[in-house]
Design a protein around this motif. Structure first.
Motif, short mmCIF file in Angstrom:
data_model
loop_
_atom_site.label_atom_id
_atom_site.label_comp_id
_atom_site.label_asym_id
_atom_site.label_seq_id
_atom_site.Cartn_x
_atom_site.Cartn_y
_atom_site.Cartn_z
N TRP A 1 33.40 22.51 78.23
CA TRP A 1 33.53 23.08 79.57
C TRP A 1 34.22 24.45 79.51
N GLN B 1 32.55 27.92 80.67
CA GLN B 1 33.22 28.79 81.63
C GLN B 1 33.34 30.21 81.07
N SER C 1 31.49 17.11 89.10
CA SER C 1 31.11 18.26 89.90
C SER C 1 31.51 19.55 89.18
N ARG C 2 30.82 20.60 89.52
CA ARG C 2 31.09 21.90 88.91
C ARG C 2 32.53 22.33 89.20
N ARG D 1 34.86 20.47 86.84
CA ARG D 1 34.77 21.01 85.48
C ARG D 1 35.49 22.35 85.37
N GLU D 2 35.33 23.21 86.39
CA GLU D 2 36.00 24.51 86.39
C GLU D 2 37.51 24.35 86.45
#
Length: 118
Positions: A51, A55, A16-17, A20-21
């Motif tokens: 990632w 970001q 999921s985003r 990853r964040e």
């Protein structure tokens, strides 16, 4: 035949985003290495590095982002120095003095002439 996402290998995970964040933020911490964070989450360090780049690119405005409204800032230019300068060249009994802004071409001619004097 099983349908799968374009470019994805069978059995690959979709993270999921938010995950990853979170991982990218952990890897950005100055006291932690990318490989340490990747190992902690069972990931490949190259993936975590990607990632982080993703970001960072989202945090920076892209080339098509609207420019802020332009405004001018007041600028003050320092006054020119009123201090005078002088260059004095002596050779034997001869003395040449340049005052004020020095003309480098004239100074070169004078120095070359003095050098060639007997």
């Amino acid at each position: 035949m099983e349908a799968r996402g374009r470019g994805r290998l069978p059995g690959s995970k979709n993270y999921s985003r938010e995950f990853r964040e979170m991982v990218a933020s952990e890897a950005n911490h100055p006291e932690r290495s990318i490989s340490e964070v990747a190992k902690e989450h069972g990931l490949n360090a190259n993936m975590v590095s990607k990632w982080r780049r993703d970001q960072a690119s989202r945090a920076q405005p892209g080339p098509l982002a609207p420019l802020p409204e332009q405004s001018f800032l007041p600028v003050q230019i320092a006054p020119l120095s009123t201090q005078r300068s002088a260059v004095i060249v002596e050779r034997g009994a001869l003395r040449v003095r340049f005052e004020g802004p020095t003309d480098l071409d004239a100074l070169r001619v004078v120095l070359a002439s003095l050098r060639d004097m007997p």
